[in-house]
Write an enzyme that holds these catalytic residues in place. Structure first.
Site, PDB file in Angstrom:
ATOM      1  N   TYR A 148      34.610  76.238  30.602  1.00  0.00           N
ATOM      2  CA  TYR A 148      34.630  77.780  30.005  1.00  0.00           C
ATOM      3  C   TYR A 148      34.559  77.678  28.703  1.00  0.00           C
ATOM      4  O   TYR A 148      33.722  78.493  28.007  1.00  0.00           O
ATOM      5  CB  TYR A 148      35.839  78.495  30.686  1.00  0.00           C
ATOM      6  N   SER A 158      34.865  84.114  23.327  1.00  0.00           N
ATOM      7  CA  SER A 158      36.364  84.081  23.427  1.00  0.00           C
ATOM      8  C   SER A 158      36.813  83.121  22.713  1.00  0.00           C
ATOM      9  O   SER A 158      36.426  82.311  21.854  1.00  0.00           O
ATOM     10  CB  SER A 158      36.461  83.282  25.005  1.00  0.00           C
TER      11      SER A 158
HETATM   12  P1  NAP Z   1      35.230  90.926  34.867  1.00  0.00           P
HETATM   13  O1  NAP Z   1      36.137  91.827  35.227  1.00  0.00           O
HETATM   14  O2  NAP Z   1      35.121  90.000  36.038  1.00  0.00           O
HETATM   15  O3  NAP Z   1      33.699  91.583  34.641  1.00  0.00           O
HETATM   16  C1  NAP Z   1      32.616  90.867  34.628  1.00  0.00           C
HETATM   17  C2  NAP Z   1      31.648  91.306  35.279  1.00  0.00           C
HETATM   18  O4  NAP Z   1      30.348  90.696  35.201  1.00  0.00           O
HETATM   19  C3  NAP Z   1      31.867  91.592  36.995  1.00  0.00           C
HETATM   20  O5  NAP Z   1      31.606  92.595  37.349  1.00  0.00           O
HETATM   21  C4  NAP Z   1      30.874  90.423  37.409  1.00  0.00           C
HETATM   22  O6  NAP Z   1      30.500  90.599  38.734  1.00  0.00           O
HETATM   23  C5  NAP Z   1      29.736  90.686  36.418  1.00  0.00           C
HETATM   24  N1  NAP Z   1      29.023  89.444  36.593  1.00  0.00           N
HETATM   25  C6  NAP Z   1      29.149  88.261  36.900  1.00  0.00           C
HETATM   26  N2  NAP Z   1      27.925  87.440  36.953  1.00  0.00           N
HETATM   27  C7  NAP Z   1      27.190  88.208  36.718  1.00  0.00           C
HETATM   28  C8  NAP Z   1      25.655  88.019  36.513  1.00  0.00           C
HETATM   29  N3  NAP Z   1      25.107  86.819  36.966  1.00  0.00           N
HETATM   30  N4  NAP Z   1      24.804  89.109  36.368  1.00  0.00           N
HETATM   31  C9  NAP Z   1      25.503  90.236  35.952  1.00  0.00           C
HETATM   32  N5  NAP Z   1      26.699  90.294  36.053  1.00  0.00           N
HETATM   33  C10 NAP Z   1      27.467  89.441  36.491  1.00  0.00           C
HETATM   34  O7  NAP Z   1      35.559  90.203  33.515  1.00  0.00           O
HETATM   35  P2  NAP Z   1      36.069  90.595  32.196  1.00  0.00           P
HETATM   36  O8  NAP Z   1      37.550  89.974  31.955  1.00  0.00           O
HETATM   37  O9  NAP Z   1      35.894  91.989  31.776  1.00  0.00           O
HETATM   38  O10 NAP Z   1      35.219  89.680  31.153  1.00  0.00           O
HETATM   39  C11 NAP Z   1      33.987  90.196  30.499  1.00  0.00           C
HETATM   40  C12 NAP Z   1      33.529  89.030  29.505  1.00  0.00           C
HETATM   41  O11 NAP Z   1      34.561  88.869  28.575  1.00  0.00           O
HETATM   42  C13 NAP Z   1      33.121  87.678  30.245  1.00  0.00           C
HETATM   43  O12 NAP Z   1      32.402  87.063  29.286  1.00  0.00           O
HETATM   44  C14 NAP Z   1      34.543  86.903  29.751  1.00  0.00           C
HETATM   45  O13 NAP Z   1      34.324  85.385  29.649  1.00  0.00           O
HETATM   46  C15 NAP Z   1      34.900  87.567  28.297  1.00  0.00           C
HETATM   47  N6  NAP Z   1      36.331  87.335  28.097  1.00  0.00           N
HETATM   48  C16 NAP Z   1      37.260  87.885  28.811  1.00  0.00           C
HETATM   49  C17 NAP Z   1      38.624  87.445  28.516  1.00  0.00           C
HETATM   50  C18 NAP Z   1      39.725  88.244  29.344  1.00  0.00           C
HETATM   51  O14 NAP Z   1      40.753  87.795  28.886  1.00  0.00           O
HETATM   52  N7  NAP Z   1      39.475  88.963  30.314  1.00  0.00           N
HETATM   53  C19 NAP Z   1      38.984  87.078  27.279  1.00  0.00           C
HETATM   54  C20 NAP Z   1      37.827  86.381  26.570  1.00  0.00           C
HETATM   55  C21 NAP Z   1      36.677  86.487  27.086  1.00  0.00           C
HETATM   56  P3  NAP Z   1      31.201  89.985  39.657  1.00  0.00           P
HETATM   57  O15 NAP Z   1      32.731  90.463  39.910  1.00  0.00           O
HETATM   58  O16 NAP Z   1      30.755  90.294  41.264  1.00  0.00           O
HETATM   59  O17 NAP Z   1      31.172  88.347  39.728  1.00  0.00           O
END
Ligand code: NAP
Length: 257
Positions: free
Chosen positions: A154, A141
């Site tokens: 984070y 990130s």
């Molecule tokens: P999201 O919509 O919450 O999707 C993440 C998915 O990972 C959810 O379905 C979650 O399930 C699942 N998950 C959580 N814990 C897990 C585990 N132990 N084993 C397997 N699956 C698991 O998040 P997103 O925004 O798409 O983010 C995806 C990645 O991008 C993350 O690593 C995040 O840190 C990174 N990121 C996001 C942003 C942003 O602005 N969105 C920016 C920078 C980096 P649950 O919902 O049941 O927990």
């Protein structure tokens, strides 16, 4: 068809960036293995892909548990004979300055965001090493690079993932495996929606604050990050090794003085 005949495993693909990437990879010809801890979300991703004519398979699993990851590997090997792309995308967040973060929340974050990358890679990289090919994409990130308020835990995890990416690349270059990191800025997903609701009383105001942090003046969309992941997964990025790929609307390096 930039991923024709490739097999890609994406963790956390039941929501947000992971789901969008799974759909895009399938459109580009990959057989996609969708992992998530959330069965409903993961199965929905697979349904969307198959309805659109793509190939996908769901494996439920928790990336923080070695027994769950071993079970995922067992199921994977029953159906697939190779893995070309591993996208370590699953991740969670929490809010708070250091003194506000509980030990339990700290440990949970380290487990999902760092140990998850360790366990998944440890389990699946031997198949890439055998074939001397593969692309690993680690989700970091821009919080790894810039100081953001109340994001200490984070940011620590995403900095660790970036450091792991560079070290992994050195070890696996002799196997022709590429390891790169994605560094998104704020991308509008359920993860960000929850963060906004939990951290701010006025969500609209918070959104505007985040928008103004990015030179784009806009929050990113999952497809913005998914397109970057597609580049890292495809052979088009074959000269990219151990690198961070910023996809952040200018949040990391830009400053509108
Ligand atoms: P999201 O919509 O919450 O999707 C993440 C998915 O990972 C959810 O379905 C979650 O399930 C699942 N998950 C959580 N814990 C897990 C585990 N132990 N084993 C397997 N699956 C698991 O998040 P997103 O925004 O798409 O983010 C995806 C990645 O991008 C993350 O690593 C995040 O840190 C990174 N990121 C996001 C942003 C942003 O602005 N969105 C920016 C920078 C980096 P649950 O919902 O049941 O927990």
């Amino acid at each position: 068809m930039r991923l024709k005949d490739k097999t890609a495993l994406i963790t956390g693909a039941g929501s947000g960036i992971g789901r969008c990437t799974a759909l895009l990879f399938a459109e580009e010809g990959a057989g996609v293995v969708v992992n998530d801890i959330d069965a409903e979300g993961g199965q929905k991703t697979v349904e969307e892909i198959t309805q659109a004519g793509g190939k996908a398979y769901f494996i439920q699993g928790d990336v923080t548990s070695s027994s769950s990851v071993e079970e995922m590997k067992r199921i994977f090997l029953k159906r697939f004979d190779k893995i070309d792309v591993l996208f370590n995308n699953a991740g969670i967040s929490n809010i708070g300055a250091l003194h506000e973060v509980s030990e339990k929340d700290w440990d949970k974050l380290m487990n999902v965001n760092i140990k998850g990358v360790f366990l998944m890679t440890k389990s699946f990289i031997p198949f890439m090493m055998e074939r001397k090919t593969g692309s690993i994409i680690n989700m970091s990130s821009c919080a790894a690079e810039i100081g953001l308020s109340k994001r200490v835990a984070y940011s620590a995890t995403k900095g660790a993932v970036l450091a792991m990416t560079k070290a992994m690349q050195v070890d696996y270059a002799p196997y022709q495996i590429r390891v790169n990191a994605l560094l998104p800025g704020t991308i509008f997903t359920p993860f960000v929606e929850n963060y906004l609701k939990n951290a701010y009383e006025n969500v609209e105001e918070a959104l505007n604050k985040i928008k103004s942090r990015q030179l784009s003046g806009e929050i990113g969309k999952p497809i913005d990050a998914a397109m970057a992941a597609l580049y890292l997964a495809s052979d088009e990025s074959k000269f990219m090794m151990g690198s961070p790929l910023y996809i952040d609307g200018g949040a990391t390096f830009g400053k509108d003085a």
